[in-house]
Design an enzyme around this catalytic site. Structure first.
Site, mmCIF file in Angstrom:
data_model
loop_
_atom_site.group_PDB
_atom_site.id
_atom_site.type_symbol
_atom_site.label_atom_id
_atom_site.label_comp_id
_atom_site.label_asym_id
_atom_site.label_seq_id
_atom_site.Cartn_x
_atom_site.Cartn_y
_atom_site.Cartn_z
ATOM 1 N N ASN A 6 39.546 42.804 31.930
ATOM 2 C CA ASN A 6 38.981 41.467 32.120
ATOM 3 C C ASN A 6 37.610 41.422 31.445
ATOM 4 O O ASN A 6 36.721 42.204 31.779
ATOM 5 C CB ASN A 6 38.859 41.161 33.616
ATOM 6 C CG ASN A 6 38.389 39.744 33.885
ATOM 7 O OD1 ASN A 6 37.413 39.281 33.308
ATOM 8 N ND2 ASN A 6 39.077 39.046 34.773
ATOM 9 N N ASP A 8 35.492 38.783 31.282
ATOM 10 C CA ASP A 8 34.640 37.677 31.735
ATOM 11 C C ASP A 8 33.155 38.020 31.690
ATOM 12 O O ASP A 8 32.321 37.191 31.301
ATOM 13 C CB ASP A 8 34.993 37.276 33.169
ATOM 14 C CG ASP A 8 36.340 36.596 33.292
ATOM 15 O OD1 ASP A 8 36.909 36.208 32.253
ATOM 16 O OD2 ASP A 8 36.824 36.455 34.430
ATOM 17 N N ARG A 17 21.466 34.289 28.300
ATOM 18 C CA ARG A 17 20.421 33.844 27.372
ATOM 19 C C ARG A 17 20.896 32.724 26.447
ATOM 20 O O ARG A 17 20.215 32.386 25.485
ATOM 21 C CB ARG A 17 19.939 35.041 26.529
ATOM 22 C CG ARG A 17 19.148 36.074 27.303
ATOM 23 C CD ARG A 17 17.767 35.581 27.684
ATOM 24 N NE ARG A 17 16.957 35.323 26.501
ATOM 25 C CZ ARG A 17 16.181 36.223 25.903
ATOM 26 N NH1 ARG A 17 16.103 37.460 26.390
ATOM 27 N NH2 ARG A 17 15.476 35.917 24.844
ATOM 28 N N HIS A 42 39.170 34.515 32.680
ATOM 29 C CA HIS A 42 39.256 33.451 33.681
ATOM 30 C C HIS A 42 38.451 32.260 33.178
ATOM 31 O O HIS A 42 37.227 32.317 33.120
ATOM 32 C CB HIS A 42 38.693 33.965 35.013
ATOM 33 C CG HIS A 42 38.827 32.989 36.143
ATOM 34 N ND1 HIS A 42 38.498 33.324 37.443
ATOM 35 C CD2 HIS A 42 39.246 31.694 36.194
ATOM 36 C CE1 HIS A 42 38.713 32.284 38.232
ATOM 37 N NE2 HIS A 42 39.153 31.276 37.496
ATOM 38 N N ARG A 44 37.061 29.288 34.215
ATOM 39 C CA ARG A 44 36.747 28.593 35.462
ATOM 40 C C ARG A 44 36.437 27.127 35.184
ATOM 41 O O ARG A 44 36.040 26.762 34.070
ATOM 42 C CB ARG A 44 35.568 29.262 36.164
ATOM 43 C CG ARG A 44 35.855 30.680 36.622
ATOM 44 C CD ARG A 44 34.681 31.254 37.377
ATOM 45 N NE ARG A 44 34.550 30.636 38.686
ATOM 46 C CZ ARG A 44 34.901 31.230 39.836
ATOM 47 N NH1 ARG A 44 35.401 32.456 39.829
ATOM 48 N NH2 ARG A 44 34.741 30.598 40.980
ATOM 49 N N GLU A 69 43.607 33.633 33.601
ATOM 50 C CA GLU A 69 43.422 33.307 35.009
ATOM 51 C C GLU A 69 42.863 31.895 35.102
ATOM 52 O O GLU A 69 41.943 31.541 34.364
ATOM 53 C CB GLU A 69 42.461 34.289 35.674
ATOM 54 C CG GLU A 69 42.987 35.707 35.748
ATOM 55 C CD GLU A 69 42.033 36.633 36.470
ATOM 56 O OE1 GLU A 69 42.482 37.693 36.927
ATOM 57 O OE2 GLU A 69 40.826 36.303 36.575
ATOM 58 N N THR A 99 32.633 35.548 42.818
ATOM 59 C CA THR A 99 33.879 36.008 42.231
ATOM 60 C C THR A 99 35.004 35.552 43.147
ATOM 61 O O THR A 99 34.760 35.096 44.269
ATOM 62 C CB THR A 99 33.884 37.545 42.071
ATOM 63 O OG1 THR A 99 35.093 37.955 41.407
ATOM 64 C CG2 THR A 99 33.785 38.245 43.422
ATOM 65 N N HIS A 190 41.207 43.476 41.537
ATOM 66 C CA HIS A 190 40.022 42.976 42.241
ATOM 67 C C HIS A 190 39.326 44.128 42.951
ATOM 68 O O HIS A 190 39.868 44.748 43.854
ATOM 69 C CB HIS A 190 40.310 41.857 43.239
ATOM 70 C CG HIS A 190 39.081 41.041 43.543
ATOM 71 N ND1 HIS A 190 38.582 40.091 42.679
ATOM 72 C CD2 HIS A 190 38.222 41.066 44.572
ATOM 73 C CE1 HIS A 190 37.491 39.548 43.179
ATOM 74 N NE2 HIS A 190 37.235 40.144 44.336
ATOM 75 N N GLY A 191 38.106 44.384 42.507
ATOM 76 C CA GLY A 191 37.284 45.408 43.134
ATOM 77 C C GLY A 191 37.614 46.831 42.734
ATOM 78 O O GLY A 191 37.021 47.775 43.263
ATOM 79 N N HIS A 213 34.693 43.903 36.250
ATOM 80 C CA HIS A 213 33.275 44.166 36.478
ATOM 81 C C HIS A 213 32.912 45.638 36.350
ATOM 82 O O HIS A 213 31.945 45.988 35.657
ATOM 83 C CB HIS A 213 32.856 43.640 37.850
ATOM 84 C CG HIS A 213 31.398 43.795 38.124
ATOM 85 N ND1 HIS A 213 30.882 44.903 38.760
ATOM 86 C CD2 HIS A 213 30.337 43.002 37.819
ATOM 87 C CE1 HIS A 213 29.570 44.780 38.844
ATOM 88 N NE2 HIS A 213 29.211 43.637 38.286
#
Length: 236
Positions: A6, A8, A17, A42, A44, A69, A99, A190-191, A213
């Site tokens: 991912n 993102d 910035r 994703h 969003r 996503e 998230t 996730h996580g 992440h």
């Protein structure tokens, strides 16, 4: 077990910035060249990280699999039909969250999911549902026509007690087995990070994990290629 990356938070860093670097499209290519089996982004509703132009460029350049996503909205459905990702993963979305906080409530949204997924399928786009690892959610995923389920590993990732971790792994195992029995393909995410992903390998029904992440954080210190390769080594 395969790795989908991912990207993102490459865009998050760029947008901090309002610059053009780092480029999520370049990051995606490096991830693929380093062995990733897919790229996840994703888009969003508030466009806080990935932008529409990023998605267009990713669709033009990703050589493995592009997993989009998105929230279950008319706007996103139109974007998906236009862009034609290899997979759409429907996720819950709240503007105030940092998230995604949990699985999609497929039970209460069942009647909405059926025509939504059907229209995507008519345009050749398979659908995955990001769900909690429960029998009820998996049953609904089958009934609404999903091709994949992505099991939410967020609870697992937060647990500290060995007993609780083992219980959650068993819950994930049972969910994955049931999904496979129903003919669904199973991924998880996730996580997940460099410390907790190895245990997910025990669940043979899970064919791929989606990691963002933790991998991007590692990439800021050691580079995208090495971060991807290190995770792949853990999964093998």
């Amino acid at each position: 077990m395969r790795l989908a990356v991912n990207i993102d938070h490459i865009a998050t860093l760029r947008n901090a910035r309002q610059e053009t670097q780092p480029d999520p499209v370049t990051a995606a290519r490096l991830a693929e060249l380093s062995g990733a089996s897919g790229i996840v982004c994703h888009l969003r509703e508030d466009r806080r990280h990935i932008k529409d132009r990023d998605l267009e460029l990713l669709r033009a350049t990703v050589q493995t699999k592009l997993d989009l996503e998105m929230a279950m909205t008319k706007e996103m459905k139109a974007i998906a039909i236009k862009t034609k990702p290899d997979l759409v993963t429907l996720v819950p979305e709240k503007r105030q969250e940092l998230t995604t906080e949990g699985g999609l409530d497929v039970i209460t949204r069942k009647d909405d999911l059926i025509p939504y997924i059907d229209e995507l399928q008519q345009h050749g786009i398979p659908t995955s549902l990001f769900i909690e690892p429960t029998p009820e959610a998996i049953t609904v995923a089958t009934e609404v026509g999903a091709a994949f389920v992505e099991l939410h590993t967020g609870k697992y990732s937060l647990l500290k007690s060995p007993k609780e971790i083992e219980a959650e792994l068993l819950r994930l195992q049972d969910a994955a087995s049931l999904a496979k029995k129903f003919g669904l393909r199973v991924v998880a995410g996730h996580g997940l990070n460099y410390e907790n992903t190895a245990e997910i390998k025990r669940i043979k029904e899970i064919e791929e994990v989606s990691i963002g992440h933790a991998l991007i954080a590692r990439a800021t210190l050691m580079g995208m290629s090495e971060a991807v390769k290190e995770m792949i080594r853990l999964l093998q």
